[in-house]
Scaffold this motif. Sequence first.
Motif, short mmCIF file in Angstrom:
data_model
loop_
_atom_site.label_atom_id
_atom_site.label_comp_id
_atom_site.label_asym_id
_atom_site.label_seq_id
_atom_site.Cartn_x
_atom_site.Cartn_y
_atom_site.Cartn_z
N ARG A 74 -13.18 -3.81 40.28
CA ARG A 74 -13.97 -2.61 39.98
C ARG A 74 -13.08 -1.37 39.94
NH1 ARG A 74 -19.22 -1.24 39.86
NH2 ARG A 74 -19.83 0.88 40.49
N GLY A 75 -12.12 -1.31 40.87
CA GLY A 75 -11.18 -0.18 40.86
C GLY A 75 -10.37 -0.15 39.58
N PHE A 76 -9.93 -1.31 39.12
CA PHE A 76 -9.16 -1.38 37.88
C PHE A 76 -10.00 -0.87 36.70
CE2 PHE A 76 -7.82 -3.46 34.00
CZ PHE A 76 -6.44 -3.32 34.02
N LEU A 77 -11.27 -1.31 36.63
CA LEU A 77 -12.12 -0.90 35.52
C LEU A 77 -12.52 0.57 35.61
CD1 LEU A 77 -14.39 -4.06 35.19
CD2 LEU A 77 -12.44 -3.39 33.78
N LEU A 78 -12.68 1.09 36.83
CA LEU A 78 -12.95 2.52 36.97
C LEU A 78 -11.76 3.34 36.48
CD1 LEU A 78 -14.72 2.62 40.45
CD2 LEU A 78 -15.70 3.39 38.29
N GLY A 79 -10.55 2.91 36.86
CA GLY A 79 -9.36 3.58 36.36
C GLY A 79 -9.24 3.48 34.86
N ALA A 80 -9.64 2.33 34.31
CA ALA A 80 -9.60 2.15 32.86
C ALA A 80 -10.59 3.09 32.16
CB ALA A 80 -9.90 0.69 32.50
N ALA A 81 -11.78 3.26 32.77
CA ALA A 81 -12.76 4.19 32.19
C ALA A 81 -12.22 5.62 32.21
CB ALA A 81 -14.07 4.12 32.97
N TYR A 82 -11.57 5.99 33.32
CA TYR A 82 -10.97 7.31 33.43
C TYR A 82 -9.89 7.49 32.35
CZ TYR A 82 -8.50 11.23 35.62
OH TYR A 82 -7.89 12.44 35.89
N GLY A 83 -9.02 6.49 32.21
CA GLY A 83 -7.94 6.56 31.22
C GLY A 83 -8.46 6.53 29.80
N ALA A 84 -9.53 5.75 29.55
CA ALA A 84 -10.09 5.69 28.19
C ALA A 84 -10.61 7.05 27.75
CB ALA A 84 -11.20 4.65 28.14
N ALA A 85 -11.22 7.77 28.68
CA ALA A 85 -11.70 9.11 28.35
C ALA A 85 -10.54 10.03 28.01
CB ALA A 85 -12.50 9.68 29.51
N MET A 86 -9.44 9.90 28.76
CA MET A 86 -8.24 10.70 28.46
C MET A 86 -7.76 10.45 27.04
SD MET A 86 -5.77 10.51 31.77
CE MET A 86 -5.84 11.77 33.05
N ALA A 87 -7.60 9.16 26.70
CA ALA A 87 -7.09 8.81 25.38
C ALA A 87 -8.03 9.29 24.28
CB ALA A 87 -6.88 7.30 25.28
N LEU A 88 -9.34 9.11 24.48
CA LEU A 88 -10.31 9.47 23.45
C LEU A 88 -10.36 10.98 23.23
CD1 LEU A 88 -12.56 8.58 21.53
CD2 LEU A 88 -14.18 8.79 23.43
N VAL A 89 -10.52 11.72 24.33
CA VAL A 89 -10.66 13.18 24.20
C VAL A 89 -9.36 13.80 23.70
CG1 VAL A 89 -11.05 15.31 25.50
CG2 VAL A 89 -12.47 13.30 25.93
N TYR A 90 -8.22 13.34 24.23
CA TYR A 90 -6.96 13.93 23.79
C TYR A 90 -6.69 13.61 22.33
CZ TYR A 90 -2.86 16.47 25.22
OH TYR A 90 -1.93 17.45 25.38
N GLY A 91 -7.05 12.40 21.93
CA GLY A 91 -6.88 12.05 20.53
C GLY A 91 -7.75 12.90 19.62
N ILE A 92 -9.00 13.14 20.04
CA ILE A 92 -9.90 13.98 19.24
C ILE A 92 -9.36 15.40 19.16
CG2 ILE A 92 -12.20 15.01 19.18
CD1 ILE A 92 -13.26 12.38 20.35
N LEU A 93 -8.86 15.93 20.30
CA LEU A 93 -8.27 17.27 20.30
C LEU A 93 -7.12 17.35 19.29
CD1 LEU A 93 -8.06 18.26 24.08
CD2 LEU A 93 -9.44 19.36 22.32
N GLY A 94 -6.25 16.34 19.30
CA GLY A 94 -5.12 16.33 18.38
C GLY A 94 -5.55 16.30 16.94
N VAL A 95 -6.55 15.48 16.62
CA VAL A 95 -7.04 15.39 15.25
C VAL A 95 -7.61 16.73 14.79
CG1 VAL A 95 -8.80 14.34 13.78
CG2 VAL A 95 -7.45 12.91 15.30
N VAL A 96 -8.37 17.38 15.67
CA VAL A 96 -8.95 18.69 15.33
C VAL A 96 -7.84 19.69 15.03
CG1 VAL A 96 -10.27 20.64 16.22
CG2 VAL A 96 -11.11 18.32 16.56
N VAL A 97 -6.81 19.70 15.87
CA VAL A 97 -5.70 20.65 15.67
C VAL A 97 -5.00 20.38 14.34
CG1 VAL A 97 -3.41 21.30 16.52
CG2 VAL A 97 -5.32 21.10 18.11
#
Length: 590
Positions: A305-328
């Motif tokens: 569960r800890g691994f998957l919680l960390g993965a959810a946290y990291g997935a949000a990082m990758a998704l949001v940062y990627g969207i920010l980059g595309v917008v820029v």
Amino acid sequence: MGFFLCVLCVLGVESIGRAQSRRPRADVSAINERPNAHPGDSIRLALRVTLPDGVHTQSNKPSDETFIPTELNVDLPFAAKEIVWPPSSELRQAGLDKPLKVFEQRFVIGVEVALPANTPAGALTVPASLRYQACDANLCYPPVTAPVEWTIDVVAPQVALAARDPLFEQIKFGTGEKGSGGSTGSRGSGGSKGSGGSGGSSTAENSLNLLNSLNLLNQFEVAGTTGGYQGASDFLKFIHDAEAGVKQRGMFDDRGPLAILLLVLIGGLALNLTPCVLPMIPINLAIIGAGTQAGIGEGFPSRVRGFLLGAAYGAAMALVYGILGVVVILTAGSFGTINASPWFNLAIAGIFVALGLAMFDVIMIDFSRWSARFTPGVNTGTFVMAFAMGAVAALLAGACVAPVVIQVVLFSSNLYATGTKLALALPFFLGLGMAIPWPLAGAGIAALPKPGMWMVRVKQAFGVFILVTAAYYGYQAYELFASRWVDPTAVSASVDAQLKEGWHASLAEGLEAARRENKPVLIDMWATWCKNCLTMDKTTLATADVKSALSRYVKVKFQAEDPDQPPAKTVMQRFDAVGLPTYVILKPKT
């Protein structure tokens, strides 16, 4: 699959464009009171001006005449009967006797224009131009002239007019200033005489100086260029590199596709250590740790569960940062402009003070209660919390402009400009690199020893670190407030002092002296609105080591008061300069 797509997009690059800064630009919208009008009518129009976050302009009547006002000019053959400016805001600046009058981020300008009585029916365009100088918390940028136009449907007198736009009820027509038709041109800056910039000289004299300068420049080669504030050691390195023929190398220059992707991933990993994100790590670990405890939901065993919680946290990082980059990339914007706002830094300082005090239990923040509140008894609640905090961390990382962020965005923008749309995937890889450690961290939390006094001490150590970071952001806010404006007279006085020490005020005269004596040249491009120009004069250029390194140079102070007008525009374009101060080293051609 995404990895190989990015490899293919990098393989499609034939050349890497050079990084260039972008000036903040206003979004100017032309609005009609009514879409139609009768010949001979006085029509009311408006401009809605929206500046980037943290940016404002001088008002139409600055408190100091040396500042550049915001100006609206309606082109001939039309005449502006009245221009209604919005109320200005007052900003106090250390070192100035009276507050500055500025227009904040969003404002509306009203204008009344008379249509000739013989205007034929049909679509009519009214052209105009808005000249403004954008300023943020750090500096004021070169003035910009934005062309605008209104389109009006001229109809016969018997045709009824359409309804008014409600926006015009907010504009106090009848209280504005008398307008003038036609372009009034740019004001001279009144800077140091003979500078070869935009102040003081006649048009004929400027044209002659510019022609002479361009002819002389053909007899020199560019050894190096740099810009912005630099410390003495960095500026000395710039001089030595120029003398040795060392060219500045970008992060991705001359690297293969696999090396580029590896650098992007490593750069993303390093973003976890930026000042905006690092203090959030203990808070995020507490949230993930709360989700690994037994009894919260009906999820997996704690380590998984800890691994998957960390993965959810990291997935949000990758998704949001990627969207920010595309917008820029798609909008030609820039990361981190909010970080230049003193209010942003002050707000972050306040948040980190609260989080730091929570580490000492002065303020009680129950992270497990936060997680459970999302879903009592459902195994997805803590994942929602972890995902949300990952998104927040990515947004904070976007505010901290790390060098790798600038390099990746510029590289992706240049690649996208060549038609390679897969370049949009590179910011996602940057976010993926940022996300790499978090699944491992989540699994590791579950394997920690049982809570005890050691955990209290670790929490308190984190608290000290967070409070130190809060102090840093508080000081940043203070510095931004303190250095919000520059006194133009102080900049001119600093330049005059250097001219007395042997610097040349005329580019043509300086180049002629260097050609005659076969010496290298340092060109310092400056303006009275340039804060860093004054700072460089008083610090870096005043140090003994820098003076010694430049002793055999012919040194020129070139005033580029209005970079959008010749001669400043012509010279700056010659050296690909996009901001001030800019420094250019030239060597005579052999």
